[in-house]
Design a protein around this motif. Structure first.
Motif, PDB file in Angstrom:
ATOM      1  N   LEU A 156       1.004  -1.345   0.026  1.00 20.84           N
ATOM      2  CA  LEU A 156       0.213   0.072   0.291  1.00 20.84           C
ATOM      3  C   LEU A 156       0.771   1.073  -0.057  1.00 20.84           C
ATOM      4  CD1 LEU A 156      -2.832   1.860   0.389  1.00 20.84           C
ATOM      5  CD2 LEU A 156      -2.822   1.119   2.709  1.00 20.84           C
ATOM      6  N   SER A 157       2.078   1.442   0.764  1.00 23.81           N
ATOM      7  CA  SER A 157       2.577   2.594   0.674  1.00 23.81           C
ATOM      8  C   SER A 157       3.779   2.308  -0.495  1.00 23.81           C
ATOM      9  CB  SER A 157       3.252   2.102   2.268  1.00 23.81           C
ATOM     10  OG  SER A 157       4.922   0.585   1.604  1.00 23.81           O
TER      11      SER A 157
ATOM     12  N   VAL B  95       2.924   3.533   6.908  1.00 21.99           N
ATOM     13  CA  VAL B  95       2.908   3.281   5.660  1.00 21.99           C
ATOM     14  C   VAL B  95       3.350   5.186   5.721  1.00 21.99           C
ATOM     15  CG1 VAL B  95       0.288   3.809   3.747  1.00 21.99           C
ATOM     16  CG2 VAL B  95       0.455   1.685   5.590  1.00 21.99           C
ATOM     17  N   LEU B  96       2.129   5.733   6.781  1.00 21.06           N
ATOM     18  CA  LEU B  96       2.765   7.426   6.131  1.00 21.06           C
ATOM     19  C   LEU B  96       3.966   7.501   6.423  1.00 21.06           C
ATOM     20  CD1 LEU B  96       1.595  10.176   6.403  1.00 21.06           C
ATOM     21  CD2 LEU B  96       1.413  10.058   8.934  1.00 21.06           C
ATOM     22  N   ALA B  97       4.883   7.130   6.867  1.00 21.71           N
ATOM     23  CA  ALA B  97       6.878   7.307   6.930  1.00 21.71           C
ATOM     24  C   ALA B  97       7.118   6.655   5.804  1.00 21.71           C
ATOM     25  CB  ALA B  97       7.567   6.395   8.988  1.00 21.71           C
ATOM     26  N   ASN B  98       6.854   5.803   5.592  1.00 24.07           N
ATOM     27  CA  ASN B  98       7.842   5.151   4.291  1.00 24.07           C
ATOM     28  C   ASN B  98       6.836   6.344   3.286  1.00 24.07           C
ATOM     29  OD1 ASN B  98       9.110   3.224   2.737  1.00 24.07           O
ATOM     30  ND2 ASN B  98       7.665   2.344   2.284  1.00 24.07           N
TER      31      ASN B  98
ATOM     32  N   LEU C  27       3.520   5.740  -6.053  1.00 25.77           N
ATOM     33  CA  LEU C  27       3.111   5.608  -7.533  1.00 25.77           C
ATOM     34  C   LEU C  27       2.686   6.525  -7.822  1.00 25.77           C
ATOM     35  CD1 LEU C  27       3.427   1.522  -8.176  1.00 25.77           C
ATOM     36  CD2 LEU C  27       4.805   3.453  -8.963  1.00 25.77           C
ATOM     37  N   ILE C  28       1.258   6.516  -7.311  1.00 27.29           N
ATOM     38  CA  ILE C  28       0.277   7.637  -7.377  1.00 27.29           C
ATOM     39  C   ILE C  28       1.571   8.937  -7.287  1.00 27.29           C
ATOM     40  CG2 ILE C  28      -1.600   8.510  -6.881  1.00 27.29           C
ATOM     41  CD1 ILE C  28      -2.073   5.372  -6.228  1.00 27.29           C
ATOM     42  N   LEU C  29       1.788   9.787  -6.068  1.00 27.88           N
ATOM     43  CA  LEU C  29       2.127  10.679  -5.714  1.00 27.88           C
ATOM     44  C   LEU C  29       3.240  10.861  -6.140  1.00 27.88           C
ATOM     45  CD1 LEU C  29       0.033  10.311  -2.021  1.00 27.88           C
ATOM     46  CD2 LEU C  29      -0.992  11.543  -4.022  1.00 27.88           C
TER      47      LEU C  29
END
Length: 468
Positions: A84-85, A140-143, A90-92
């Motif tokens: 997910l991260s 997820v946020l940190a990665n 990839l998107i951002l």
């Protein structure tokens, strides 16, 4: 042979004088020193086994956990969180790079993203009991923040080094990262091994180690923020980006960034050799990144090795990988870069194929496997970046290396997803799950083997080096 027309190059970045460049470089090196501890201590060593243990403690009667209504085996949580991260990266990441270029506020963006990642990492200290959802969310946020900050960090390189200086400057930053990661990991190893004598529970020592990585990241980020400075392209006002006019809003810039990415991808059709190499790189780098991310969890779940052994092996890898990269560079000068990369991929296939055969509890076997990983680890990636630099049409260096960076950060998505699916399907059998990664190395090897690299380099309008 006619070459496709090249787009005009972007305006040159203003490069400061030697004294100012040296001062900024020293600050720039320190961000690699600052953020590498997140990859080394948190991702590679502590988080996977710890989050898996927390998830297992929170499992229901059927031995499964629920994440937003999705039932899964506890061992699959960390791989799915990693996927997910990386998918979010990839998107951002294209938008992050676009905003950094468009606004010219790289230093502010670097600071914001670095501290977002650092504070999320510090928050891992509070993950205990059955708080696997908090742990997965913070990871997820940190990665995501880590990957985005590295994009902005890399964008400073053309501004602090001339074309002839960039190889050396980039290599020194890479070396500082290995050194910083190894130094703090040594401290963590001492803390972990002596937790009883310090009156700490093992889990508490792990939480302190992860949180201290966030503190390290935050503190040493102050140095690049103090020394780096913003520059507009050519010293002028912000330029237009894709379909966004100069001075457009951040929203318009984000939307335009995806249009620019699409145009870059379409332009690759004119350079099929470059596209083929990028495809091969995405596949075998996917395997490399996944092995790095899940090595500690594999040692914990499949080999039943304690974290003292895991940390010791990974610490050894930090030092050997640097020497291994230099060794493979020397081999490439004699045998050619392509042959050396192919040879390193053979070693990766052997390593991943042998991993499921290791005896549970055998620290010696694990150290030997880690040693061979370290020999090819840095060299595979460093030589791949070197090859790709020859496959870029002149005047499109930044554009194509942006795509390369997205591929590098995002390529672990499929590997992590494959591991997660395999674990979910086999009830948490890490030996079978890790074996699935051989596919990425084998397919990447085959694609690269049949690529006529000199022809691809000439097609991009460049002259092949002597030992390609």
């Amino acid at each position: 042979m006619a070459h496709p027309p090249e787009a005009p190059g972007a305006p040159d970045q203003p490069v400061p004088g030697p004294a100012e460049r040296q001062r900024e470089r020293r600050g720039w090196y320190m961000y690699d020193w600052a953020n590498s501890v997140f990859m080394t201590s948190v991702i590679t060593v502590f988080l996977g086994p710890y989050l898996t243990t927390i998830a297992e403690a929170g499992a229901g009667a059927g031995g499964r956990i629920s994440v937003l209504g999705w039932s899964m085996d506890p061992t699959a949580l960390y791989p799915y969180a990693t996927s997910l991260s990386v998918l979010l990266q990839l998107i951002l990441l294209p938008a992050v790079g676009a905003i950094a270029d468009h606004t010219g506020r790289k230093r502010e963006m670097l600071g914001g993203l670095a501290y977002l990642g650092a504070f999320a990492t510090m928050g891992l200290y509070f993950v205990q009991g059955t708080g696997y959802l908090l742990g997965a969310g913070l990871f997820v946020l940190a990665n995501l923040a880590f990957g985005a900050s590295v994009v902005v960090y890399n964008a400073f390189l053309p501004e602090i080094a001339t074309a002839d200086e960039r190889d050396d400057v980039s290599s020194r930053g890479w070396a500082m990262g290995y050194l910083g990661g190894a130094l703090l990991l040594t401290v963590h190893l001492g803390l972990y091994l002596s937790h009883d004598s310090l009156g700490l529970e093992q889990a508490h020592a792990v939480r302190i180690s992860m949180a201290s990585a966030g503190v390290w990241w935050a503190l040493f980020t102050l140095i690049p923020l103090a020394r780096l400075r913003n520059r507009m392209r050519g010293g002028a006002a912000p330029v237009a980006f894709g379909d966004a006019a100069p001075g457009a809003s951040a929203t318009a810039t984000v939307i335009a960034s995806f249009g620019q990415l699409w145009r870059t991808l379409k332009s690759l059709r004119a350079y099929p050799g470059t596209l083929v190499f990028l495809l091969a790189y995405i596949l075998f780098n996917d395997g490399v990144q996944t092995v790095i991310a899940f090595s500690a969890t594999f040692a914990d779940q499949a080999l039943r090795l304690d974290q003292g052994v895991q940390i010791g092996a990974i610490l050894m890898v930090q030092f050997v990988a640097f020497g291994g990269a230099l060794l493979l560079g020397a081999v490439a000068r004699r045998l050619g870069t392509k042959r050396t990369i192919l040879g390193s991929l053979v070693v990766w296939v052997i390593v991943v194929g042998v991993a499921p055969l290791l005896q549970a509890g055998s620290a010696v076997q694990f150290f030997l496997l880690a040693f061979f990983i370290a020999i090819v680890l840095g060299g595979t990636q460093a030589l791949s970046r070197s090859v790709f630099s020859h496959l870029i049409p002149r005047g499109k260096e930044a554009e194509y290396f942006g795509l390369y960076e997205i591929s590098d950060k995002g390529s672990a998505f499929l590997g992590a997803l494959t591991i997660g699916v395999a674990l979910d399907a086999t009830g948490g059998d890490y030996r079978l799950a890790i074996l699935t990664l051989t596919v990425f190395f084998v397919v990447g090897f085959v694609i690269l083997f049949f690529l006529n690299l000199p022809a691809a380099i000439r097609a991009a309008g460049n002259t092949p080096p002597e030992h390609v």
